[in-house]
Motif scaffolding. Structure first.
Motif, PDB file in Angstrom:
ATOM      1  N   ARG A 150       0.124  48.952 -25.012  1.00 17.80           N
ATOM      2  CA  ARG A 150      -1.102  48.295 -25.473  1.00 17.80           C
ATOM      3  C   ARG A 150      -0.796  47.428 -26.678  1.00 17.80           C
ATOM      4  NH1 ARG A 150      -6.442  49.618 -24.138  1.00 17.80           N
ATOM      5  NH2 ARG A 150      -6.964  48.680 -26.136  1.00 17.80           N
ATOM      6  N   ARG A 151      -1.509  46.327 -26.784  1.00 17.15           N
ATOM      7  CA  ARG A 151      -1.335  45.449 -27.939  1.00 17.15           C
ATOM      8  C   ARG A 151      -1.824  46.123 -29.212  1.00 17.15           C
ATOM      9  NH1 ARG A 151      -0.034  40.783 -25.314  1.00 17.15           N
ATOM     10  NH2 ARG A 151      -0.903  40.544 -23.238  1.00 17.15           N
ATOM     11  N   ARG A 152      -2.801  47.000 -29.081  1.00 11.53           N
ATOM     12  CA  ARG A 152      -3.301  47.791 -30.214  1.00 11.53           C
ATOM     13  C   ARG A 152      -3.713  49.147 -29.668  1.00 11.53           C
ATOM     14  NH1 ARG A 152      -6.234  43.407 -29.197  1.00 11.53           N
ATOM     15  NH2 ARG A 152      -8.286  43.636 -28.226  1.00 11.53           N
ATOM     16  N   PRO A 153      -3.737  50.204 -30.475  1.00 12.71           N
ATOM     17  CA  PRO A 153      -4.091  51.531 -29.963  1.00 12.71           C
ATOM     18  C   PRO A 153      -5.461  51.513 -29.296  1.00 12.71           C
ATOM     19  CG  PRO A 153      -3.271  51.682 -32.205  1.00 12.71           C
ATOM     20  CD  PRO A 153      -3.439  50.222 -31.917  1.00 12.71           C
ATOM     21  N   GLY A 154      -5.562  52.259 -28.195  1.00 16.85           N
ATOM     22  CA  GLY A 154      -6.830  52.305 -27.475  1.00 16.85           C
ATOM     23  C   GLY A 154      -6.857  53.414 -26.440  1.00 16.85           C
ATOM     24  N   GLU A 155      -7.981  53.564 -25.815  1.00 19.52           N
ATOM     25  CA  GLU A 155      -8.206  54.601 -24.802  1.00 19.52           C
ATOM     26  C   GLU A 155      -7.383  54.315 -23.545  1.00 19.52           C
ATOM     27  OE1 GLU A 155      -9.092  57.737 -23.093  1.00 19.52           O
ATOM     28  OE2 GLU A 155     -10.345  57.469 -24.879  1.00 19.52           O
ATOM     29  N   LEU A 156      -6.588  55.310 -23.140  1.00 22.10           N
ATOM     30  CA  LEU A 156      -5.753  55.153 -21.943  1.00 22.10           C
ATOM     31  C   LEU A 156      -6.054  56.194 -20.872  1.00 22.10           C
ATOM     32  CD1 LEU A 156      -2.235  54.229 -23.415  1.00 22.10           C
ATOM     33  CD2 LEU A 156      -3.745  52.767 -22.069  1.00 22.10           C
ATOM     34  N   THR A 157      -7.117  56.977 -21.057  1.00 21.08           N
ATOM     35  CA  THR A 157      -7.408  58.063 -20.122  1.00 21.08           C
ATOM     36  C   THR A 157      -7.574  57.556 -18.689  1.00 21.08           C
ATOM     37  OG1 THR A 157      -8.467  59.294 -21.887  1.00 21.08           O
ATOM     38  CG2 THR A 157      -8.941  60.005 -19.641  1.00 21.08           C
ATOM     39  N   ARG A 158      -8.273  56.438 -18.508  1.00 23.00           N
ATOM     40  CA  ARG A 158      -8.466  55.890 -17.163  1.00 23.00           C
ATOM     41  C   ARG A 158      -7.123  55.552 -16.527  1.00 23.00           C
ATOM     42  NH1 ARG A 158      -9.336  50.718 -14.516  1.00 23.00           N
ATOM     43  NH2 ARG A 158      -8.794  49.582 -16.403  1.00 23.00           N
ATOM     44  N   TRP A 159      -6.224  54.974 -17.326  1.00 25.35           N
ATOM     45  CA  TRP A 159      -4.921  54.596 -16.796  1.00 25.35           C
ATOM     46  C   TRP A 159      -4.062  55.809 -16.486  1.00 25.35           C
ATOM     47  CZ3 TRP A 159      -3.935  50.304 -14.536  1.00 25.35           C
ATOM     48  CH2 TRP A 159      -4.673  49.166 -14.860  1.00 25.35           C
ATOM     49  N   LEU A 160      -4.248  56.891 -17.237  1.00 21.51           N
ATOM     50  CA  LEU A 160      -3.511  58.118 -16.911  1.00 21.51           C
ATOM     51  C   LEU A 160      -3.891  58.604 -15.517  1.00 21.51           C
ATOM     52  CD1 LEU A 160      -3.636  60.205 -20.224  1.00 21.51           C
ATOM     53  CD2 LEU A 160      -1.805  58.738 -19.385  1.00 21.51           C
ATOM     54  N   ARG A 161      -5.186  58.575 -15.207  1.00 21.54           N
ATOM     55  CA  ARG A 161      -5.635  59.020 -13.876  1.00 21.54           C
ATOM     56  C   ARG A 161      -5.041  58.125 -12.782  1.00 21.54           C
ATOM     57  NH1 ARG A 161     -10.641  59.861 -16.629  1.00 21.54           N
ATOM     58  NH2 ARG A 161     -11.453  57.861 -15.847  1.00 21.54           N
ATOM     59  N   ILE A 162      -4.972  56.832 -13.051  1.00 24.22           N
ATOM     60  CA  ILE A 162      -4.406  55.914 -12.061  1.00 24.22           C
ATOM     61  C   ILE A 162      -2.933  56.211 -11.821  1.00 24.22           C
ATOM     62  CG2 ILE A 162      -3.784  53.490 -11.642  1.00 24.22           C
ATOM     63  CD1 ILE A 162      -6.462  52.776 -13.094  1.00 24.22           C
ATOM     64  N   VAL A 163      -2.164  56.364 -12.903  1.00 25.50           N
ATOM     65  CA  VAL A 163      -0.727  56.648 -12.751  1.00 25.50           C
ATOM     66  C   VAL A 163      -0.516  58.009 -12.101  1.00 25.50           C
ATOM     67  CG1 VAL A 163       1.445  56.986 -13.988  1.00 25.50           C
ATOM     68  CG2 VAL A 163      -0.085  55.126 -14.652  1.00 25.50           C
ATOM     69  N   GLU A 164      -1.386  58.970 -12.398  1.00 19.79           N
ATOM     70  CA  GLU A 164      -1.254  60.293 -11.781  1.00 19.79           C
ATOM     71  C   GLU A 164      -1.480  60.242 -10.274  1.00 19.79           C
ATOM     72  OE1 GLU A 164      -3.955  62.538 -14.181  1.00 19.79           O
ATOM     73  OE2 GLU A 164      -2.431  62.906 -15.733  1.00 19.79           O
ATOM     74  N   SER A 165      -2.103  59.174  -9.782  1.00 19.65           N
ATOM     75  CA  SER A 165      -2.312  59.033  -8.338  1.00 19.65           C
ATOM     76  C   SER A 165      -1.078  58.489  -7.625  1.00 19.65           C
ATOM     77  CB  SER A 165      -3.507  58.109  -8.059  1.00 19.65           C
ATOM     78  OG  SER A 165      -3.168  56.750  -8.328  1.00 19.65           O
ATOM     79  N   PHE A 166      -0.088  57.995  -8.377  1.00 17.51           N
ATOM     80  CA  PHE A 166       1.140  57.507  -7.764  1.00 17.51           C
ATOM     81  C   PHE A 166       1.855  58.693  -7.109  1.00 17.51           C
ATOM     82  CE2 PHE A 166       1.936  53.883 -11.086  1.00 17.51           C
ATOM     83  CZ  PHE A 166       0.736  53.295 -10.722  1.00 17.51           C
ATOM     84  N   PRO A 167       2.452  58.504  -5.949  1.00 12.49           N
ATOM     85  CA  PRO A 167       3.216  59.610  -5.352  1.00 12.49           C
ATOM     86  C   PRO A 167       4.464  59.896  -6.180  1.00 12.49           C
ATOM     87  CG  PRO A 167       3.478  57.607  -4.064  1.00 12.49           C
ATOM     88  CD  PRO A 167       2.452  57.301  -5.107  1.00 12.49           C
ATOM     89  N   PRO A 168       4.902  61.169  -6.217  1.00 17.64           N
ATOM     90  CA  PRO A 168       6.110  61.488  -6.984  1.00 17.64           C
ATOM     91  C   PRO A 168       7.348  60.826  -6.382  1.00 17.64           C
ATOM     92  CG  PRO A 168       5.382  63.377  -5.703  1.00 17.64           C
ATOM     93  CD  PRO A 168       4.324  62.332  -5.550  1.00 17.64           C
ATOM     94  N   ALA A 169       8.342  60.643  -7.230  1.00 10.34           N
ATOM     95  CA  ALA A 169       9.621  60.077  -6.790  1.00 10.34           C
ATOM     96  C   ALA A 169      10.737  60.970  -7.292  1.00 10.34           C
ATOM     97  CB  ALA A 169       9.790  58.664  -7.327  1.00 10.34           C
ATOM     98  N   ALA A 170      11.645  61.342  -6.401  1.00  9.00           N
ATOM     99  CA  ALA A 170      12.780  62.192  -6.768  1.00  9.00           C
ATOM    100  C   ALA A 170      14.072  61.438  -6.490  1.00  9.00           C
ATOM    101  CB  ALA A 170      12.744  63.495  -5.980  1.00  9.00           C
ATOM    102  N   PHE A 171      15.048  61.634  -7.373  1.00 10.34           N
ATOM    103  CA  PHE A 171      16.357  61.009  -7.154  1.00 10.34           C
ATOM    104  C   PHE A 171      17.426  61.792  -7.892  1.00 10.34           C
ATOM    105  CE2 PHE A 171      14.439  58.982 -10.829  1.00 10.34           C
ATOM    106  CZ  PHE A 171      15.458  58.836 -11.740  1.00 10.34           C
ATOM    107  N   GLN A 172      18.669  61.536  -7.515  1.00  9.77           N
ATOM    108  CA  GLN A 172      19.805  62.158  -8.195  1.00  9.77           C
ATOM    109  C   GLN A 172      20.112  61.352  -9.448  1.00  9.77           C
ATOM    110  OE1 GLN A 172      20.173  65.453  -6.576  1.00  9.77           O
ATOM    111  NE2 GLN A 172      22.083  64.943  -7.561  1.00  9.77           N
ATOM    112  N   ALA A 173      20.022  61.996 -10.591  1.00 14.69           N
ATOM    113  CA  ALA A 173      20.310  61.348 -11.868  1.00 14.69           C
ATOM    114  C   ALA A 173      21.656  61.859 -12.379  1.00 14.69           C
ATOM    115  CB  ALA A 173      19.196  61.635 -12.864  1.00 14.69           C
TER     116      ALA A 173
END
Length: 197
Positions: free
Chosen positions: A133-156
């Motif tokens: 964010r350009r300045r601090p702000g509410e990100l709760t809505r965006w957390l819900r959106i990112v939490e809807s992404f399917p998980p990704a697994a890989f060899q690190a």
């Protein structure tokens, strides 16, 4: 002269491709969010800052000696720094493999310190930064959106030494060297001689 350097694990292309499918339609949805470019997605192991040119070769050698055993890393869930109510950074979280990732981070920092290249030494939660964010702000809505992404697994385990150039348009990253992890061997391969190559 100096180079601004850090060490990071970079997810494989299929993981980045899948993530881009979810991020791309949202890049212009919030004018206060600056989304990281696909080529800049990574998980930081150690930030070295401005490293004098005379120490870069020693750092390369030291990082090449770091033990980098493969481990399974799962990206799933979301978070915000410093907190969702006044967030500056939106990230994809590490759901599995964080202990192994932190151990690799410690080995990288220790190796760099031995050749006179200090790191930030900050204990941090392993994560992949998606947007700032350009300045601090509410990100709760965006957390819900990112939490809807399917998980990704890989060899690190593999990691890269990356140069960061700060530009008005944002940071530009260049991989200077990749340090690959040894391949995972199945029980049937144990004791089998290595193929000539």
């Amino acid at each position: 002269m100096t180079m601004r350097l850090f060490a990071a694990a970079v997810p494989p292309a299929p993981v980045l491709d899948a993530l881009e499918v979810f991020v791309e339609p949202r890049r212009s949805a919030d004018p206060d969010l600056r989304w990281a470019a696909r080529d800049n997605w990574h998980l930081t192991l150690a930030f070295f800052g401005d490293v004098p040119d005379g120490r870069v070769e020693a750092l390369h050698r030291a990082l090449g000696d770091v033990r980098r055993d493969p481990f399974r890393l799962v990206l799933d869930g979301a978070g915000a720094f410093p907190n969702p109510a006044a967030g500056r950074v939106l990230y994809w979280a590490v759901a599995a493999g964080s202990d192994e990732f932190s151990a690799l981070s410690r080995r990288v920092r220790t190796a760099a310190g031995r050749v006179g290249v200090p790191s930030d030494n900050a204990k941090h939660r392993p994560h992949l930064t998606l947007a700032r964010r350009r300045r601090p702000g509410e990100l709760t809505r965006w957390l819900r959106i990112v939490e809807s992404f399917p998980p990704a697994a890989f060899q690190a385990g593999a990691f890269a030494l990356i140069r960061s150039e700060l530009r008005p348009s944002g940071a530009r990253y260049e991989v200077l060297e990749e340090f690959r992890a040894a391949p995972v061997r199945t029980p049937s391969e144990e004791g089998r001689p290595a193929a000539d190559g």
